[in-house]
Design a protein around this motif. Structure first.
Motif, short mmCIF file in Angstrom:
data_model
loop_
_atom_site.label_atom_id
_atom_site.label_comp_id
_atom_site.label_asym_id
_atom_site.label_seq_id
_atom_site.Cartn_x
_atom_site.Cartn_y
_atom_site.Cartn_z
N UNK A 423 0.88 -1.18 0.09
CA UNK A 423 0.07 -0.13 0.17
C UNK A 423 0.86 1.32 0.10
N UNK A 424 2.05 1.17 0.10
CA UNK A 424 3.05 2.35 -0.15
C UNK A 424 3.18 2.93 1.30
N UNK A 425 2.70 2.25 2.38
CA UNK A 425 2.77 3.04 3.87
C UNK A 425 3.88 3.56 4.15
N UNK A 432 7.65 11.93 2.19
CA UNK A 432 6.50 12.44 2.25
C UNK A 432 6.19 13.45 1.16
N UNK A 433 7.09 13.86 0.11
CA UNK A 433 6.55 14.50 -1.09
C UNK A 433 5.86 13.25 -2.02
N UNK A 434 5.72 11.94 -1.69
CA UNK A 434 5.00 11.12 -2.54
C UNK A 434 3.60 10.67 -1.94
N UNK A 441 0.85 3.97 -8.11
CA UNK A 441 2.23 4.43 -8.91
C UNK A 441 3.11 4.91 -7.83
N UNK A 442 2.77 4.37 -6.41
CA UNK A 442 3.67 4.99 -5.27
C UNK A 442 4.99 4.41 -5.44
N UNK A 443 5.26 3.23 -5.99
CA UNK A 443 6.54 2.60 -6.34
C UNK A 443 7.27 3.08 -7.57
N UNK A 444 6.32 3.44 -8.36
CA UNK A 444 6.90 3.84 -9.88
C UNK A 444 6.27 5.18 -10.20
N UNK A 445 6.54 6.11 -9.71
CA UNK A 445 5.58 7.53 -10.22
C UNK A 445 5.96 8.06 -11.31
N UNK A 450 0.73 13.00 -16.55
CA UNK A 450 0.91 14.34 -15.80
C UNK A 450 -0.20 14.59 -15.10
N UNK A 451 -1.23 14.18 -15.35
CA UNK A 451 -2.49 14.72 -14.49
C UNK A 451 -2.56 13.88 -13.29
N UNK A 452 -2.20 12.85 -12.85
CA UNK A 452 -2.14 12.11 -11.90
C UNK A 452 -0.84 12.64 -10.90
N UNK A 453 0.22 13.16 -11.49
CA UNK A 453 1.27 13.81 -10.85
C UNK A 453 0.88 15.02 -10.43
#
Length: 490
Positions: A423-425, A432-434, A441-445, A450-453
């Motif tokens: 879950x990327x916890x 924290x910037x992620x 996408x937490x492990x592969x931003x 671009x919209x999600x970012x």
């Protein structure tokens, strides 16, 4: 007036009262000879060379705790006497100035320590003193465990099977009920501040004390908290950095604030009291086996810190990449699980073991940076960095050590993150910037649109770095370097 005879107890990496064979022997000798005990700790070049910034912080706290415990036990001020300089001449000077009759210590297993101890024992015996050393910090002496051919082991599984054929480790010894301390002055004695162990130029170790309490009582509290709250889930969850399941006893073991005997028997008592939970206790105890194996290798190796156990790796084409090394150290590689681990390390002095393997693999495989550079950074920043475990583990990660994973086994940090931090916890805590990135996408931003970012407040290359190297590119480069090495030694 004739001074009472003195038993000198030389503390090193055994900073505890309970289950301390040398201390108990010194007290027994003093009681039988109407004598007193002189506990000393010497910050000598051998010990200093094994300390980094984080372990210096821990040692200062641990020595203070031991001094308090000894003073309380002996109902006296100044229970632990401190000295700095070469241990041999210091012990000789004390013996010349005071009626020292016997010297006691617990054994260490790295080459500099064993060489020093052998020389000191011979010198003191020449001066007419009795010297006794004890097994206190390992369950099995490195020279006790042999293959069928009489040689030392190179692979963990048969090593641990051989260990388990020995009689069970002895029961832990109780702490002494009292001690008669030497209370006179000693020339060249110093106070703890003279060791100059505190963080400089500022207290960057503030987060350490949020995670750990150095000292024997802190070790006992950590053990019982683990046994009562987390051991039940250890076998199934120990690889999950997003859950606090591991014991975190390694720094206490590193400084001998607790013994492996205490841990072994406490874990087995848990198994006896909880039918059906033997598997999880056994899995935890096997980690003590890895510690034993690391010390077995340390004792027999020529130089575990510098020389690869697999000689062909002397010819490996490592890269000189100082900028990449710095980004790795600062947790700015662009791989979230790696950066989370490196930032956790800097803040707490600790890193989950699964994450240690992931960050190590990135360094020596994808970035082709020498494992010795990783070892040096961990030596300086880990509160549990010790001559055995740290060097053994980095050689394992580098594919050049005992029982090492093959070099061509290359961790994929994305897949590792998705498997062990699903879950990327863990990443959200330390990067924290992620924090607002979707789980997918937490492990592969870099794969996010671009919209999600934008919705997550992430700008790659600005708020969070792009990957130092592509996963495929890094893997192919590592495998090519491995083939180059094989050809070079063919």
């Amino acid at each position: 007036m004739t001074e009472r005879p003195i038993a000198l107890m030389w503390f090193r990496n055994d900073l505890r009262l309970s289950d301390n064979p040398a201390l108990l022997a010194a007290i027994k000798w003093a009681d039988q000879n109407d004598g007193v005990v002189l506990p000393v700790f010497i910050l000598d070049p051998v010990i200093s060379a094994q300390l980094g910034g984080a372990t210096k912080w821990w040692l200062e706290k641990s020595l203070s705790a031991l001094d308090t415990s000894l003073s309380k036990l002996g109902n006296a001020q100044g229970g632990l006497r401190l000295f700095t300089g070469d241990a041999g001449p210091i012990l000789e000077n004390i013996a010349d100035a005071k009626p020292i009759k016997s010297v006691f210590w617990n054994r260490l297993y790295d080459k500099p320590s064993t060489a020093r101890d052998t020389e000191i024992k011979a010198t003191l015996q020449d001066h007419g003193l009795t010297c006794e050393s004890f097994k206190a910090n390992l369950l099995f002496e490195p020279w006790e465990v042999k293959t069928g051919g009489g040689t030392d082991f190179k692979v963990y599984s048969p090593f641990w099977r051989a260990c388990k054929k020995f009689p069970p480790p002895r029961e832990p010894m109780k702490a002494p009920e009292g001690i008669t301390l030497f209370e006179g002055g000693i020339e060249n004695e110093v106070d703890l501040a003279a060791f100059d162990l505190g963080p400089k130029p500022f207290d960057w170790a503030g987060g350490f004390s949020e995670r750990f309490t150095p000292g024997e009582q802190g070790a006992k509290d950590q053990l019982f908290d683990f046994i009562d709250e987390r051991l039940v889930d250890y076998a199934d969850m120990r690889d999950r950095p997003d859950h606090r399941v591991t014991s975190e006893l390694s720094p206490h073991l590193r400084f001998g604030e607790i013994s492996p005997y205490q841990i072994w028997h406490t874990a087995n008592h848990f198994a006896d009291a909880n039918p059906g939970k033997g598997k999880t206790a056994s899995k935890f105890i096997s980690e003590l086996g890895w510690r034993e194996f690391a010390h077995h290798i340390l004792f027999h190796a020529t130089d575990l810190r510098s020389v690869p156990l697999q000689g062909q790796f002397r010819h490996f084409p490592w890269s000189d990449a100082p900028e990449a090394l710095t980004r790795w150290q600062k947790g700015k590689t662009g791989y979230p699980i790696v950066d989370a681990g490196m930032r956790e390390l800097w803040h707490t002095g600790y890193m989950h073991n699964r994450v240690r393997m992931i960050v190590g693999s990135i360094l020596v495989k994808h970035l082709l940076i020498h494992w010795r550079d990783g070892l040096a950074w961990f030596d300086d920043t880990l509160v549990d960095a010790c001559p055995a475990n740290n060097a053994f583990s980095w050689q394992w990660i580098g594919g050049c050590g005992a029982d090492a994973a093959p070099y061509f086994r290359i961790f994929n940090p994305v897949l590792q993150g998705e498997k062990f931090d699903p879950k990327g916890e863990y990443v959200r805590q330390w990067v924290p910037e992620l924090r607002d990135m979707p789980e997918r996408y937490i492990h592969k931003p870099w794969e996010a649109s671009p919209l999600i970012l934008k919705a997550a407040g992430v700008t790659l290359g600005k708020t969070y770095p792009e990957p130092l190297i592509g996963l495929k590119e890094g893997r192919e480069r590592a495998l090519s370097a491995y083939q180059d090495m094989k050809q070079a030694v063919a």
